[in-house]
Scaffold this motif. Structure first.
Motif, PDB file in Angstrom:
ATOM      1  N   VAL A   1       0.821  -1.219   0.000  1.00 19.04           N
ATOM      2  CA  VAL A   1       0.000   0.000   0.000  1.00 19.04           C
ATOM      3  C   VAL A   1       0.851   1.263   0.000  1.00 19.04           C
ATOM      4  O   VAL A   1       0.318   2.365  -0.150  1.00 19.04           O
ATOM      5  CB  VAL A   1      -0.961   0.034   1.212  1.00 19.04           C
ATOM      6  N   VAL A   2       2.156   1.130   0.175  1.00 22.30           N
ATOM      7  CA  VAL A   2       3.030   2.313   0.191  1.00 22.30           C
ATOM      8  C   VAL A   2       3.131   2.889  -1.215  1.00 22.30           C
ATOM      9  O   VAL A   2       3.407   2.175  -2.185  1.00 22.30           O
ATOM     10  CB  VAL A   2       4.430   1.949   0.728  1.00 22.30           C
ATOM     11  N   ARG A   3       2.893   4.162  -1.335  1.00 23.31           N
ATOM     12  CA  ARG A   3       2.987   4.867  -2.610  1.00 23.31           C
ATOM     13  C   ARG A   3       4.105   5.903  -2.530  1.00 23.31           C
ATOM     14  O   ARG A   3       4.265   6.573  -1.509  1.00 23.31           O
ATOM     15  CB  ARG A   3       1.652   5.550  -2.951  1.00 23.31           C
ATOM     16  N   VAL A   4       4.869   6.013  -3.594  1.00 23.13           N
ATOM     17  CA  VAL A   4       6.006   6.949  -3.613  1.00 23.13           C
ATOM     18  C   VAL A   4       5.801   7.954  -4.737  1.00 23.13           C
ATOM     19  O   VAL A   4       5.015   7.750  -5.658  1.00 23.13           O
ATOM     20  CB  VAL A   4       7.342   6.188  -3.811  1.00 23.13           C
ATOM     21  N   ARG A   5       6.546   9.038  -4.640  1.00 20.90           N
ATOM     22  CA  ARG A   5       6.497  10.083  -5.658  1.00 20.90           C
ATOM     23  C   ARG A   5       7.890  10.682  -5.819  1.00 20.90           C
ATOM     24  O   ARG A   5       8.725  10.614  -4.915  1.00 20.90           O
ATOM     25  CB  ARG A   5       5.506  11.170  -5.264  1.00 20.90           C
ATOM     26  N   GLU A   6       8.118  11.252  -6.982  1.00 23.28           N
ATOM     27  CA  GLU A   6       9.386  11.915  -7.264  1.00 23.28           C
ATOM     28  C   GLU A   6       9.244  13.405  -6.948  1.00 23.28           C
ATOM     29  O   GLU A   6       8.386  14.085  -7.498  1.00 23.28           O
ATOM     30  CB  GLU A   6       9.771  11.725  -8.730  1.00 23.28           C
ATOM     31  N   ASP A   7      10.071  13.873  -6.040  1.00 25.56           N
ATOM     32  CA  ASP A   7      10.027  15.280  -5.627  1.00 25.56           C
ATOM     33  C   ASP A   7      11.432  15.863  -5.734  1.00 25.56           C
ATOM     34  O   ASP A   7      12.291  15.620  -4.883  1.00 25.56           O
ATOM     35  CB  ASP A   7       9.514  15.399  -4.188  1.00 25.56           C
ATOM     36  N   GLY A   8      11.657  16.641  -6.811  1.00 22.48           N
ATOM     37  CA  GLY A   8      12.967  17.240  -7.017  1.00 22.48           C
ATOM     38  C   GLY A   8      14.058  16.220  -7.254  1.00 22.48           C
ATOM     39  O   GLY A   8      15.190  16.409  -6.821  1.00 22.48           O
TER      40      GLY A   8
ATOM     41  N   ASP B   1       4.489   9.062  -0.540  1.00 23.78           N
ATOM     42  CA  ASP B   1       3.288   9.888  -0.659  1.00 23.78           C
ATOM     43  C   ASP B   1       2.314   9.421   0.419  1.00 23.78           C
ATOM     44  O   ASP B   1       1.575   8.457   0.249  1.00 23.78           O
ATOM     45  CB  ASP B   1       2.675   9.723  -2.055  1.00 23.78           C
ATOM     46  N   TRP B   2       2.349  10.107   1.561  1.00 29.88           N
ATOM     47  CA  TRP B   2       1.569   9.661   2.711  1.00 29.88           C
ATOM     48  C   TRP B   2       0.068   9.764   2.457  1.00 29.88           C
ATOM     49  O   TRP B   2      -0.704   8.926   2.960  1.00 29.88           O
ATOM     50  CB  TRP B   2       1.951  10.478   3.941  1.00 29.88           C
TER      51      TRP B   2
ATOM     52  N   LEU C   1      -4.826   6.658   1.865  1.00 32.88           N
ATOM     53  CA  LEU C   1      -6.069   6.364   1.159  1.00 32.88           C
ATOM     54  C   LEU C   1      -6.099   4.913   0.684  1.00 32.88           C
ATOM     55  O   LEU C   1      -7.121   4.220   0.814  1.00 32.88           O
ATOM     56  CB  LEU C   1      -6.223   7.319  -0.026  1.00 32.88           C
ATOM     57  N   THR C   2      -4.961   4.436   0.154  1.00 30.73           N
ATOM     58  CA  THR C   2      -4.892   3.051  -0.307  1.00 30.73           C
ATOM     59  C   THR C   2      -5.056   2.077   0.854  1.00 30.73           C
ATOM     60  O   THR C   2      -5.717   1.043   0.731  1.00 30.73           O
ATOM     61  CB  THR C   2      -3.553   2.789  -1.015  1.00 30.73           C
TER      62      THR C   2
END
Length: 427
Positions: free
Chosen positions: A187-194, A200-201, A206-207
């Motif tokens: 369920v852990v979701r990640v995102r690219e930030d810089g 992505d908490w 939500l997931t």
């Protein structure tokens, strides 16, 4: 057409290898251990797959996703049905402490081994996300152990029987924890930030909420549909297949672990008030061997055994770690266990203590559940590592158990011989 032929071949083989005549091999201790772990079926899958007779190709497996989801859902649902609150309440405290200790130690030790081993093995050939997934999966697969004890059971004393019960119960509870751990990871979701990868908490929360709500809704639906089915086996089968595929399918669409969704659904169904699941459980257990065989065959087809020297070194380290760590976990968990009602303590030296070295049969299913979302070569190779590790540990334990039984038999013969000499001398 090729996919239809592949499905027909897998289904036919599953029916053949689980026939009553072939199941008689379970009467032999060594063969029982290999068959219960599903390792025979996996090897048959390798033989008919792309590294064998090419009857089934890897490219056809994604087209069999409904069959894969059915297998994962069935396995998860069966695991969840074991978590009946009356059964859980009857388990000794030592089983809970043993399962928790095994989960924590296994994740720390084996994830640590996998972190260095996978990075050395793959190098720059895989992405960071792929290597991290491989590390987590290998750690989760290491949690728990095989619940089959008949193949290594030596003494038939009350103490040994109680030890075998503790091993089976702890292995089963640890398998549930392994599914939960893998589910949390899914369920852990990640995102690219810089340019940096961050969790992505918001999306992860939500997931997670959807993952918890889904089994509740499906469990209530299952209660209603199964009550309508009554004692009719055909209607029970239709209702059960619908429940399993519905739970696993929606979970797959949410990109979370299908086996977790099915297991939580099974937990809810098993604990619904005012309804007895005994008849239903007996019905689905009858088909358990066939479904497990189909899934093991799929795992054998899917795995990529071309690992290179680094992959086999990693397997050797994982096997060695299980030999060192797992018996220590068992002895530590049982260190303060009191005597049973019969007054007999647990045996200090027993072949049963080798049992935790063996890998739980759930391992390949956990890897395949991740492969559904990461259909790459790395995860197929991780599946091969998990399978080969399981087979090697199984063979080592069964060989050691057979050697110990032979030693005991020889000792008994010598003692009988000495007694005969004494009696003859007295005459």
């Amino acid at each position: 057409m090729d996919v239809f032929i592949a499905i027909a071949v897998l289904a036919t083989l599953a029916l053949v290898v689980t026939s009553r005549r072939l199941l008689q091999i379970r009467r032999h201790r060594v063969l029982a251990g290999m068959a219960t772990g599903g390792w025979f079926h996996v090897l048959i899958g390798v033989a008919i797959g792309p590294y064998g007779a090419h009857v089934v190709e890897v490219e056809q497996i994604p087209l069999m996703t409904p069959m894969v989801l059915l297998g994962l859902g069935w396995i998860g649902f069966m695991l969840g049905l074991q978590a009946n609150r009356s059964v859980l309440a009857a388990l000794p405290r030592v089983v809970y402490s043993g399962a928790m200790l095994d989960a924590v130690v296994s994740m720390v030790v084996f994830c640590g081994i996998a972190w260095f081993g996978v990075r050395w093995w793959l190098g720059d050939s895989a992405t960071d996300a792929g290597m991290l997934s491989a590390v987590v999966v290998l750690g989760v697969v290491a949690v728990g152990w095989s619940v089959e004890t008949r193949s290594i059971h030596v003494a038939n004393t009350p103490g040994s029987q109680r030890l075998a019960l503790y091993i089976r119960a702890t292995g089963s509870l640890a398998a549930i924890l392994a599914v939960l751990l893998l589910g949390v990871w899914s369920v852990v979701r990640v995102r690219e930030d810089g340019g940096a990868t961050q969790i992505d908490w918001d999306r992860s929360g939500l997931t997670l909420g959807c993952s918890v709500l889904l089994p509740v809704l499906v469990g209530v639906l299952a209660r209603f549909t199964l009550s309508l089915a009554g004692s009719s086996r055909p209607e029970q089968l239709v209702a059960f297949l619908g429940i399993v595929v519905f739970a696993a399918g929606i979970a797959a669409q949410l990109a979370v672990s299908p086996i977790l969704a099915a297991m939580l659904t099974g937990v809810i169904v098993a604990n619904l008030p005012g309804w007895q699941t005994g008849v239903f459980q007996r019905f689905i257990v009858q088909a358990e061997h066939v479904v497990a065989a189909v899934f093991a065959l799929l795992a054998g087809v899917l795995m990529d055994p071309i690992l290179g020297a680094g992959g086999f070194v990693l397997i050797g380290v994982l096997v060695f770690a299980r030999i060192l760590v797992k018996p220590v976990i068992l002895r530590t968990a049982l260190a303060g266990e009191a005597r049973g009602e019969d007054g007999e303590a647990l045996p200090r030296v027993s072949a049963l203590c080798l049992g935790p070295i063996r890998q739980h049969a759930l391992g390949p299913a956990l890897v395949v559940s991740v492969w559904l979302f990461r259909q790459d070569l790395v995860m197929r190779q991780v599946l091969a590592i998990a399978v080969i590790t399981g087979v090697v540990c199984e063979v080592l334990v069964l060989w050691r158990g057979a050697a110990r039984r032979s030693a005991i038999a020889e000792a008994e013969k010598e003692s009988d011989g000495d007694a005969t000499v004494v009696e003859g001398g007295g005459a």
